[in-house]
Scaffold this active site. Structure first.
Site, PDB file in Angstrom:
ATOM      1  N   SER A 164      51.860  24.355  13.990  1.00 31.64           N
ATOM      2  CA  SER A 164      51.741  23.610  12.727  1.00 31.64           C
ATOM      3  C   SER A 164      50.958  24.443  11.722  1.00 31.64           C
ATOM      4  O   SER A 164      50.167  25.311  12.106  1.00 31.64           O
ATOM      5  CB  SER A 164      50.984  22.303  12.980  1.00 31.64           C
ATOM      6  OG  SER A 164      50.728  21.635  11.768  1.00 31.64           O
ATOM      7  N   ASN A 170      58.072  21.216  21.885  1.00 30.78           N
ATOM      8  CA  ASN A 170      57.987  20.541  20.590  1.00 30.78           C
ATOM      9  C   ASN A 170      57.221  19.216  20.642  1.00 30.78           C
ATOM     10  O   ASN A 170      56.831  18.691  19.598  1.00 30.78           O
ATOM     11  CB  ASN A 170      59.422  20.323  20.086  1.00 30.78           C
ATOM     12  CG  ASN A 170      59.490  19.443  18.870  1.00 30.78           C
ATOM     13  OD1 ASN A 170      59.195  19.886  17.759  1.00 30.78           O
ATOM     14  ND2 ASN A 170      59.837  18.167  19.055  1.00 30.78           N
ATOM     15  N   TYR A 229      43.842  17.802  16.792  1.00 24.65           N
ATOM     16  CA  TYR A 229      45.233  18.257  16.590  1.00 24.65           C
ATOM     17  C   TYR A 229      45.233  19.698  16.049  1.00 24.65           C
ATOM     18  O   TYR A 229      45.962  20.562  16.539  1.00 24.65           O
ATOM     19  CB  TYR A 229      45.910  17.299  15.617  1.00 24.65           C
ATOM     20  CG  TYR A 229      47.334  17.629  15.237  1.00 24.65           C
ATOM     21  CD1 TYR A 229      48.392  17.298  16.079  1.00 24.65           C
ATOM     22  CD2 TYR A 229      47.628  18.243  14.024  1.00 24.65           C
ATOM     23  CE1 TYR A 229      49.702  17.578  15.718  1.00 24.65           C
ATOM     24  CE2 TYR A 229      48.933  18.523  13.652  1.00 24.65           C
ATOM     25  CZ  TYR A 229      49.971  18.190  14.500  1.00 24.65           C
ATOM     26  OH  TYR A 229      51.267  18.471  14.134  1.00 24.65           O
ATOM     27  N   VAL A 287      54.307  15.227  29.069  1.00 21.24           N
ATOM     28  CA  VAL A 287      53.764  16.588  29.187  1.00 21.24           C
ATOM     29  C   VAL A 287      52.309  16.597  29.648  1.00 21.24           C
ATOM     30  O   VAL A 287      51.777  17.647  29.997  1.00 21.24           O
ATOM     31  CB  VAL A 287      53.907  17.392  27.862  1.00 21.24           C
ATOM     32  CG1 VAL A 287      55.364  17.536  27.456  1.00 21.24           C
ATOM     33  CG2 VAL A 287      53.072  16.787  26.730  1.00 21.24           C
TER      34      VAL A 287
HETATM   35  P1  NAI Z   1      57.530  12.677  16.105  1.00 17.23           P
HETATM   36  O1  NAI Z   1      56.359  11.825  16.396  1.00 17.23           O
HETATM   37  O2  NAI Z   1      58.716  12.066  15.482  1.00 17.23           O
HETATM   38  O3  NAI Z   1      57.997  13.411  17.439  1.00 17.23           O
HETATM   39  C1  NAI Z   1      57.134  13.742  18.492  1.00 17.23           C
HETATM   40  C2  NAI Z   1      57.899  13.599  19.795  1.00 17.23           C
HETATM   41  O4  NAI Z   1      57.015  13.972  20.870  1.00 17.23           O
HETATM   42  C3  NAI Z   1      58.340  12.148  20.041  1.00 17.23           C
HETATM   43  O5  NAI Z   1      59.704  12.123  20.402  1.00 17.23           O
HETATM   44  C4  NAI Z   1      57.431  11.691  21.180  1.00 17.23           C
HETATM   45  O6  NAI Z   1      58.043  10.741  22.040  1.00 17.23           O
HETATM   46  C5  NAI Z   1      57.153  13.013  21.897  1.00 17.23           C
HETATM   47  N1  NAI Z   1      55.921  12.961  22.698  1.00 17.23           N
HETATM   48  C6  NAI Z   1      54.698  12.509  22.314  1.00 17.23           C
HETATM   49  N2  NAI Z   1      53.839  12.563  23.361  1.00 17.23           N
HETATM   50  C7  NAI Z   1      54.548  13.067  24.422  1.00 17.23           C
HETATM   51  C8  NAI Z   1      54.221  13.339  25.768  1.00 17.23           C
HETATM   52  N3  NAI Z   1      53.009  13.103  26.278  1.00 17.23           N
HETATM   53  N4  NAI Z   1      55.186  13.844  26.586  1.00 17.23           N
HETATM   54  C9  NAI Z   1      56.440  14.057  26.107  1.00 17.23           C
HETATM   55  N5  NAI Z   1      56.812  13.814  24.831  1.00 17.23           N
HETATM   56  C10 NAI Z   1      55.870  13.323  24.003  1.00 17.23           C
HETATM   57  O7  NAI Z   1      57.009  13.886  15.211  1.00 17.23           O
HETATM   58  P2  NAI Z   1      57.698  15.208  14.648  1.00 17.23           P
HETATM   59  O8  NAI Z   1      57.232  15.332  13.277  1.00 17.23           O
HETATM   60  O9  NAI Z   1      59.135  15.271  14.950  1.00 17.23           O
HETATM   61  O10 NAI Z   1      56.909  16.290  15.514  1.00 17.23           O
HETATM   62  C11 NAI Z   1      57.502  17.279  16.331  1.00 17.23           C
HETATM   63  C12 NAI Z   1      56.529  18.426  16.481  1.00 17.23           C
HETATM   64  O11 NAI Z   1      56.318  19.032  15.214  1.00 17.23           O
HETATM   65  C13 NAI Z   1      55.154  17.996  16.979  1.00 17.23           C
HETATM   66  O12 NAI Z   1      54.655  18.982  17.867  1.00 17.23           O
HETATM   67  C14 NAI Z   1      54.318  17.978  15.713  1.00 17.23           C
HETATM   68  O13 NAI Z   1      52.963  18.163  15.977  1.00 17.23           O
HETATM   69  C15 NAI Z   1      54.940  19.161  14.959  1.00 17.23           C
HETATM   70  N6  NAI Z   1      54.716  19.167  13.519  1.00 17.23           N
HETATM   71  C16 NAI Z   1      55.234  18.192  12.699  1.00 17.23           C
HETATM   72  C17 NAI Z   1      55.014  18.254  11.328  1.00 17.23           C
HETATM   73  C18 NAI Z   1      55.551  17.239  10.379  1.00 17.23           C
HETATM   74  O14 NAI Z   1      55.247  17.333   9.189  1.00 17.23           O
HETATM   75  N7  NAI Z   1      56.345  16.275  10.782  1.00 17.23           N
HETATM   76  C19 NAI Z   1      54.237  19.343  10.739  1.00 17.23           C
HETATM   77  C20 NAI Z   1      53.777  20.320  11.678  1.00 17.23           C
HETATM   78  C21 NAI Z   1      54.015  20.221  13.005  1.00 17.23           C
END
Ligand code: NAI
Length: 278
Positions: free
Chosen positions: A160, A107, A173, A81
């Protein structure tokens, strides 16, 4: 009764890992009949990522699984992205395969350079964090909206709790996620006349790799264990537990559906009560 998203096509960024929120969202949409594009880093993941990125094999595997299990079409597409060329290539691939889309879930997310206070934060890490989390939403939406606007649709951005409550030592962030909430509202106003609704979800503590990594950092800082940090965190959550990716997936699917037809420009908390607002 027909499925909620039959005949619709959805794109979910950051959906290439089974442990993540993006995969849970993609699965919920597929269960309800949507064709789903699994868009994630795949090739050449950023070596600075602290949390494991999706790999190409897992992405392809997920697309196969969703297609076979739920009788929908599913496609894995490499996407960074932060790169305009990668985003443009993804949009071309989706246009060629599906023609139009109805649902976009922005996401993908990551933090670089933490823990650091603002005055010690590495500038490159700061910029990169804002690039992935905020500018990524802008880039992907801008590239895919031409495929959505003719027929209308729904965008759901993963913001978030950190976009509403200061997240110490993770400033870039938090600033980026606050930006995502504002971007959601601006897009909701700009796109209302085009039949496109735009909402955000604001998760609190959700059990994914990202959350594990965060508890790991805290455990180092406080000289305790990940389990102890998690227990401490649960004391601040009225429902007393960490949430699951599936629970966020249900909320995203609701916001993407016609059941939320009168909702736009909202940033909905899903925090087990950790964040309550009037
Ligand atoms: P995660 O780290 O498991 O998933 C993040 C995903 O984004 C991964 O599949 C990664 O490969 C992808 N990603 C990272 N950089 C990228 C890029 N430059 N281009 C394309 N894809 C990219 O984390 P999670 O927890 O599943 O996070 C998903 C979303 O939820 C994120 O936006 C995170 O900030 C948000 N979030 C998560 C929380 C939590 O407690 N786990 C709380 C609040 C928000």
């Amino acid at each position: 009764m027909g499925k909620m998203f039959s005949g619709k096509t959805a794109v979910v960024t950051g959906s290439g890992k089974r442990s993540g929120i993006g995969y849970a969202v993609a699965r919920k949409l597929a269960v309800e009949g949507a064709n789903v594009v699994i868009a994630d880093l795949g090739l050449n993941p950023d070596p600075d990522l602290a949390v494991k990125a999706a790999g190409e094999n897992e992405m392809a595997d997920i697309a196969r699984e969703l297609a076979q299990t739920h009788d929908v079409e599913s496609l894995a597409v490499n996407l960074d992205v932060t790169r305009a060329d990668s985003v443009a290539r993804m949009a071309e691939t989706i246009a060629a395969r599906f023609g139009k889309i109805h649902i976009l879930v922005n996401n993908a997310g990551a933090s670089f350079g933490v823990p650091n206070a603002v005055h010690t934060y590495d500038e490159t890490a700061w910029m990169k964090t804002i690039d992935v989390n905020l500018h990524g939403v802008f880039r992907v939406s801008r590239a895919l909206l031409p495929l959505m606007i003719p027929g209308g649709g729904a965008i759901v951005n993963t913001a978030s709790r950190a976009g509403k409550v200061p997240a110490l030592f993770n400033g870039a962030y938090a600033v980026a996620k606050a930006g995502v909430i504002m971007l959601t509202k601006i897009m909701a106003l700009e796109l209302a006349g085009n039949g496109v609704r735009v909402n955000a979800v604001c998760p609190g503590q959700i059990a994914t790799d990202l959350e594990k990594w965060r508890f790991g950092l805290e455990a180092q800082f406080f000289g305790s264990t990940i389990e102890e940090r998690e227990k401490e965190m649960c004391k601040t959550i009225p429902l007393g537990r960490i949430g699951s990716p599936d629970e966020v997936g249900d909320l995203v699917a609701f916001l993407a559906s016609d059941r939320a037809a009168y909702m736009t420009g909202q940033a909905i908390n899903i925090t087990g009560g950790q964040l309550m607002e009037l």
